[in-house]
Design an enzyme around this catalytic site. Structure first.
Site, PDB file in Angstrom:
ATOM      1  N   GLU A 132      34.540  33.247  49.637  1.00 57.58           N
ATOM      2  CA  GLU A 132      34.508  34.061  50.856  1.00 57.58           C
ATOM      3  C   GLU A 132      33.245  33.650  51.600  1.00 57.58           C
ATOM      4  O   GLU A 132      32.234  34.347  51.627  1.00 57.58           O
ATOM      5  CB  GLU A 132      34.485  35.562  50.517  1.00 57.58           C
ATOM      6  CG  GLU A 132      34.631  36.434  51.761  1.00 57.58           C
ATOM      7  CD  GLU A 132      34.620  37.925  51.440  1.00 57.58           C
ATOM      8  OE1 GLU A 132      34.425  38.294  50.270  1.00 57.58           O
ATOM      9  OE2 GLU A 132      34.819  38.719  52.383  1.00 57.58           O
ATOM     10  N   HIS A 151      44.612  43.914  47.678  1.00 55.86           N
ATOM     11  CA  HIS A 151      43.154  43.698  47.689  1.00 55.86           C
ATOM     12  C   HIS A 151      42.451  44.827  48.428  1.00 55.86           C
ATOM     13  O   HIS A 151      42.523  44.930  49.649  1.00 55.86           O
ATOM     14  CB  HIS A 151      42.805  42.361  48.348  1.00 55.86           C
ATOM     15  CG  HIS A 151      41.366  42.001  48.169  1.00 55.86           C
ATOM     16  ND1 HIS A 151      40.937  40.933  47.402  1.00 55.86           N
ATOM     17  CD2 HIS A 151      40.227  42.595  48.622  1.00 55.86           C
ATOM     18  CE1 HIS A 151      39.622  40.875  47.411  1.00 55.86           C
ATOM     19  NE2 HIS A 151      39.165  41.877  48.155  1.00 55.86           N
ATOM     20  N   HIS A 163      37.404  37.033  44.079  1.00 54.06           N
ATOM     21  CA  HIS A 163      36.858  36.803  45.417  1.00 54.06           C
ATOM     22  C   HIS A 163      36.365  35.353  45.410  1.00 54.06           C
ATOM     23  O   HIS A 163      35.297  35.062  44.864  1.00 54.06           O
ATOM     24  CB  HIS A 163      35.677  37.726  45.694  1.00 54.06           C
ATOM     25  CG  HIS A 163      36.045  39.132  46.035  1.00 54.06           C
ATOM     26  ND1 HIS A 163      36.628  39.986  45.143  1.00 54.06           N
ATOM     27  CD2 HIS A 163      35.900  39.831  47.200  1.00 54.06           C
ATOM     28  CE1 HIS A 163      36.826  41.167  45.736  1.00 54.06           C
ATOM     29  NE2 HIS A 163      36.408  41.092  46.983  1.00 54.06           N
ATOM     30  N   TRP A 192      31.383  47.291  54.916  1.00 51.70           N
ATOM     31  CA  TRP A 192      31.815  45.998  55.454  1.00 51.70           C
ATOM     32  C   TRP A 192      32.695  46.130  56.687  1.00 51.70           C
ATOM     33  O   TRP A 192      32.837  45.200  57.456  1.00 51.70           O
ATOM     34  CB  TRP A 192      32.570  45.208  54.378  1.00 51.70           C
ATOM     35  CG  TRP A 192      31.709  44.873  53.211  1.00 51.70           C
ATOM     36  CD1 TRP A 192      30.874  43.791  53.097  1.00 51.70           C
ATOM     37  CD2 TRP A 192      31.572  45.598  51.986  1.00 51.70           C
ATOM     38  NE1 TRP A 192      30.230  43.819  51.891  1.00 51.70           N
ATOM     39  CE2 TRP A 192      30.639  44.903  51.181  1.00 51.70           C
ATOM     40  CE3 TRP A 192      32.143  46.779  51.484  1.00 51.70           C
ATOM     41  CZ2 TRP A 192      30.257  45.355  49.914  1.00 51.70           C
ATOM     42  CZ3 TRP A 192      31.766  47.212  50.221  1.00 51.70           C
ATOM     43  CH2 TRP A 192      30.846  46.502  49.449  1.00 51.70           C
ATOM     44  N   GLN A 249      30.274  42.372  41.447  1.00 51.83           N
ATOM     45  CA  GLN A 249      29.892  42.194  42.858  1.00 51.83           C
ATOM     46  C   GLN A 249      28.627  41.336  43.039  1.00 51.83           C
ATOM     47  O   GLN A 249      28.572  40.491  43.908  1.00 51.83           O
ATOM     48  CB  GLN A 249      29.674  43.571  43.498  1.00 51.83           C
ATOM     49  CG  GLN A 249      29.052  43.567  44.878  1.00 51.83           C
ATOM     50  CD  GLN A 249      30.027  43.235  45.992  1.00 51.83           C
ATOM     51  OE1 GLN A 249      30.853  44.056  46.362  1.00 51.83           O
ATOM     52  NE2 GLN A 249      29.930  42.033  46.521  1.00 51.83           N
ATOM     53  N   ASP A 296      41.543  45.075  52.057  1.00 52.70           N
ATOM     54  CA  ASP A 296      40.146  44.895  51.662  1.00 52.70           C
ATOM     55  C   ASP A 296      39.301  46.152  51.870  1.00 52.70           C
ATOM     56  O   ASP A 296      38.751  46.670  50.909  1.00 52.70           O
ATOM     57  CB  ASP A 296      39.534  43.692  52.412  1.00 52.70           C
ATOM     58  CG  ASP A 296      38.353  43.065  51.674  1.00 52.70           C
ATOM     59  OD1 ASP A 296      38.030  43.527  50.568  1.00 52.70           O
ATOM     60  OD2 ASP A 296      37.759  42.112  52.197  1.00 52.70           O
ATOM     61  N   HIS A 346      38.919  47.917  48.103  1.00 51.41           N
ATOM     62  CA  HIS A 346      37.686  48.378  47.441  1.00 51.41           C
ATOM     63  C   HIS A 346      37.628  49.897  47.557  1.00 51.41           C
ATOM     64  O   HIS A 346      37.041  50.443  48.477  1.00 51.41           O
ATOM     65  CB  HIS A 346      36.455  47.740  48.079  1.00 51.41           C
ATOM     66  CG  HIS A 346      36.378  46.271  47.841  1.00 51.41           C
ATOM     67  ND1 HIS A 346      35.641  45.699  46.828  1.00 51.41           N
ATOM     68  CD2 HIS A 346      37.009  45.236  48.468  1.00 51.41           C
ATOM     69  CE1 HIS A 346      35.793  44.387  46.853  1.00 51.41           C
ATOM     70  NE2 HIS A 346      36.625  44.080  47.845  1.00 51.41           N
TER      71      HIS A 346
HETATM   72 ZN    ZN Z   1      37.174  42.234  48.648  1.00 54.16          ZN
END
Ligand code: ZN
Length: 423
Positions: free
Chosen positions: A213, A57, A210, A315, A152, A309, A59
């Site tokens: 979350e 996982h 996802h 993030w 997203q 992630d 990005h």
């Molecule tokens: Zn993610």
């Protein structure tokens, strides 16, 4: 019998000491002692030799963009999504490719050789998809990338959310994504899961969502996802990422939910560095930690792997491409401190993540792809404790990383001249 490469005397994760003989891009022998010559030899006496690290996982379209266009001041998921919404409109394909390929250098240096990355399909220009398909081609010789079509901003909440997922899959993206908790209503979230599961089933693709979350104990998308996985027989081809709502759910409800997840065969990917940072931001004290119920799922036979992630993006402001950092945080937050549980945390960033991604030929047995990592540690638990240097990394039969052992030199009267912290 001759070999192109022999890794001599390493300690395998199961404790065996063995020589590993490699020819071409395959492991052809794993024996206590190989009496043969080789074009190249790695001496791993006393060092841990493991199959490569796997991250299910990530990005990569956003990685190494920390501070662009500015930092996330509140530290929340929602401000991160908003910042990314600005960045994806100004980032060029070349910039995204450069950052991602640089990240892949970091990953290779840490023995991280398979990565599943979610690619934002929200903007109509799909520059992120174009960039990540190019990255996948460029690094294919040493890192296996899987791309997920990730809406997203929501399949229904974004104007062309649905069409753009289909366009991305048609362009060659491998896996169907989803983000039900970000749709406008619980019902639209559930509907998005029904539609995305159908697409994955019709196209024979894997599915990675996802899913919940959120800190909302009433969110029910994990349940819906498990139902759709069961309905379409997606089983181990489907993974629920994050699942953080399960941290906050009522215990009685979870006692019903866990068997449904197990029945479906879907796997789970918590992302401990990110979940510990982003979740619980609306709490005072006690402050929820936002990690899903890892040990409880494992007790039901559900495959759970640790994901990274984010690294240096809207993030998350840290990160090193070291899956042992990820497992180390997961071990602490999930309180996996029994020797068997610590050992399992190592498997969760190697063999269990490989199972989640459906990697072919993964492992250290004859016939497997010749990819491995040599660590400056004696066993998997020590590797978690030290998060040590990677002394060598082999990918598909080629040595792609070598590193000198780097012990600290001590200048203390009456004490040894160097210190390594192995125990
Ligand atoms: Zn993610």
């Amino acid at each position: 019998m001759t070999f192109d490469l022999i890794v001599r005397g390493g300690t395998l994760p199961d404790g065996r000491v063995a020589d590993i003989g490699i020819r071409g891009d395959r492991i052809v022998a794993v024996e206590p002692k190989i009496e043969a010559a080789a074009g190249q030899v790695i001496y791993a006496g006393g060092d841990l030799v493991a199959p490569p690290f796997v991250d299910p996982h990530f990005h990569m379209d956003a990685t190494l963009s920390y501070g662009l266009p500015r930092v996330n001041a509140s530290g929340t998921l929602l401000e991160g999504i908003s910042l990314w919404g600005e960045l994806r409109e100004i980032a060029t394909v070349e910039e995204m490719v450069d950052r991602a390929v640089t990240y892949c250098d970091w990953a290779a240096s840490m023995g991280l050789l398979a990565i599943r990355t979610h690619v934002d399909t929200t903007p109509d220009h799909l520059r992120g998809v174009e960039a990540m398909l190019e990255v996948k081609r460029r690094v294919a010789g040493y890192i296996d990338l899987q791309l997920v079509a990730f809406p997203q901003d929501g399949l229904y909440r974004a104007p062309n959310g649905w069409d753009n997922v289909i366009r991305a899959l048609d362009m060659g993206v491998d896996v169907v994504g989803g983000i039900p908790h970000f749709e406008r209503t619980m019902e639209e979230g559930a509907q998005s899961l029904r539609e995305l599961a159908r697409i994955a089933a019709e196209r024979g693709l894997m599915w990675d969502v996802h899913c919940d979350e959120t800190d909302d104990p009433m969110s029910r998308h994990v349940e819906t996802m498990a139902r759709e996985v069961t309905r379409h027989g997606l089983g181990g081809r489907a993974a629920g990422s994050h699942l953080t709502s399960m941290h906050s759910m009522d215990n009685y409800y979870v006692s019903k939910l866990l068997p449904l997840i197990a029945e479906s065969g879907m796997t789970a990917i918590p992302n401990p560095l990110i979940n510990i940072t982003l979740q619980g931001r609306h709490d005072t004290y006690p402050k929820r930690r936002g990690l899903t119920r890892v040990k409880e799922m494992q007790a039901y036979g559900i495959t759970v792997g640790w994901g990274q992630d984010c690294v240096l993006d809207p993030w998350y402001s840290l990160g090193t491409a070291d899956m042992l950092d990820v497992a180390f945080m997961g071990l602490h937050v999930a309180q996996m401190t029994h020797p068997d549980e610590m050992r399992r945390c190592f498997d969760m960033v190697t063999v269990e993540n490989a199972r989640i991604m459906g990697l072919e030929g993964y492992g250290l047995a004859p016939g497997c792809v010749a990819s491995l990592v040599v660590l400056d540690a004696g066993n998997p638990t020590e590797a978690l404790r030290l998060r040590p240097d990677r002394l060598a990394v082999v990918s598909k039969g080629k040595v792609i990383v070598e590193r000198q052992r780097n012990d600290a030199r001590l200048a203390i009267l009456g004490r040894p001249a160097s210190v390594r912290r192995r125990h």
